[in-house]
Scaffold this active site. Sequence first.
Site, PDB file in Angstrom:
ATOM      1  N   GLY A 210      76.683 100.542  -1.149  1.00 42.56           N
ATOM      2  CA  GLY A 210      78.098 100.365  -0.823  1.00 42.56           C
ATOM      3  C   GLY A 210      78.648 101.549  -0.070  1.00 42.56           C
TER       4      GLY A 210
ATOM      5  N   GLY B 203      76.153 103.231  -6.444  1.00 43.27           N
ATOM      6  CA  GLY B 203      76.524 101.992  -5.789  1.00 43.27           C
ATOM      7  C   GLY B 203      75.985 100.820  -6.559  1.00 43.27           C
ATOM      8  N   SER B 204      75.881  99.567  -6.094  1.00 48.57           N
ATOM      9  CA  SER B 204      77.091  98.894  -5.780  1.00 48.57           C
ATOM     10  C   SER B 204      76.991  97.375  -5.808  1.00 48.57           C
ATOM     11  CB  SER B 204      77.669  99.409  -4.496  1.00 48.57           C
ATOM     12  OG  SER B 204      77.022  98.948  -3.399  1.00 48.57           O
ATOM     13  N   ARG B 205      75.886  96.715  -5.382  1.00 40.73           N
ATOM     14  CA  ARG B 205      75.835  95.261  -5.449  1.00 40.73           C
ATOM     15  C   ARG B 205      74.389  94.773  -5.411  1.00 40.73           C
ATOM     16  NH1 ARG B 205      78.669  91.562  -0.881  1.00 40.73           N
ATOM     17  NH2 ARG B 205      76.976  90.075  -0.738  1.00 40.73           N
TER      18      ARG B 205
END
EC number: 4.1.1.65
Length: 221
Positions: free
Chosen positions: A157, A185-187
């Site tokens: 991210g 991070g993040s996803r």
Amino acid sequence: MFHREGQKIILITFFLVVAALLVAQYYVPADWARWLVQISALVVLVLILQFFRNPKRPVTPSFDEVLAPVDGKVVIIDEVDEPEYFKDKRKQVSIFMSPVNVHVTRYPVSGTVTYSKYHPGKYLVAWHPKSSTKNERTTVVIHTPKFGEVMYRQIAGAVARRIVNYAEEGEQVTQGTDAGFIKFGSRVDLFLPLDCNIHVRLNQKVVGAKTCIASLPKQDD
């Protein structure tokens, strides 16, 4: 218990915090300033420790379920075209991790790694629609006995600057075990067969290696 990817950062932070505490104790004359420095240093240490925590989560592997690969919140459930590997339509489930979530990536299924690739890229915010294809990321595909091939993608991210991926092509992996880490991070995106049953909803909080994301449709006897 802390993740191995955080050992160096934790050690450096610990020594810096100790140094800050000593400097504040002996060289900062004002009580309020000394307390401010010491409390701030301890808060930084606590934040680093909680970020790299790695709780034990025993799993009884199941070939009938896809488990959450990370802790976080479900931000996307959609049918999409997957252009990198499958080149056809898949069900996508995306999980966003905030800075307070556990950032360990765990294998969502058991099977054989058939594809593992790192892609350099940008650092768009993780909820940006193009982050899945534009950001720094790794793509991993695992062949399972029942689901066929399941893909997950670690995505950096705006803050994350390093993705750690342990999956190697040809390796046998076990559901729920350590697959990597996304530093700050993040996803993570999952790409699943169209006929699977999704068991989560948008904005639901999920727990890595615990929450069932999808299952196979029941077969008629």
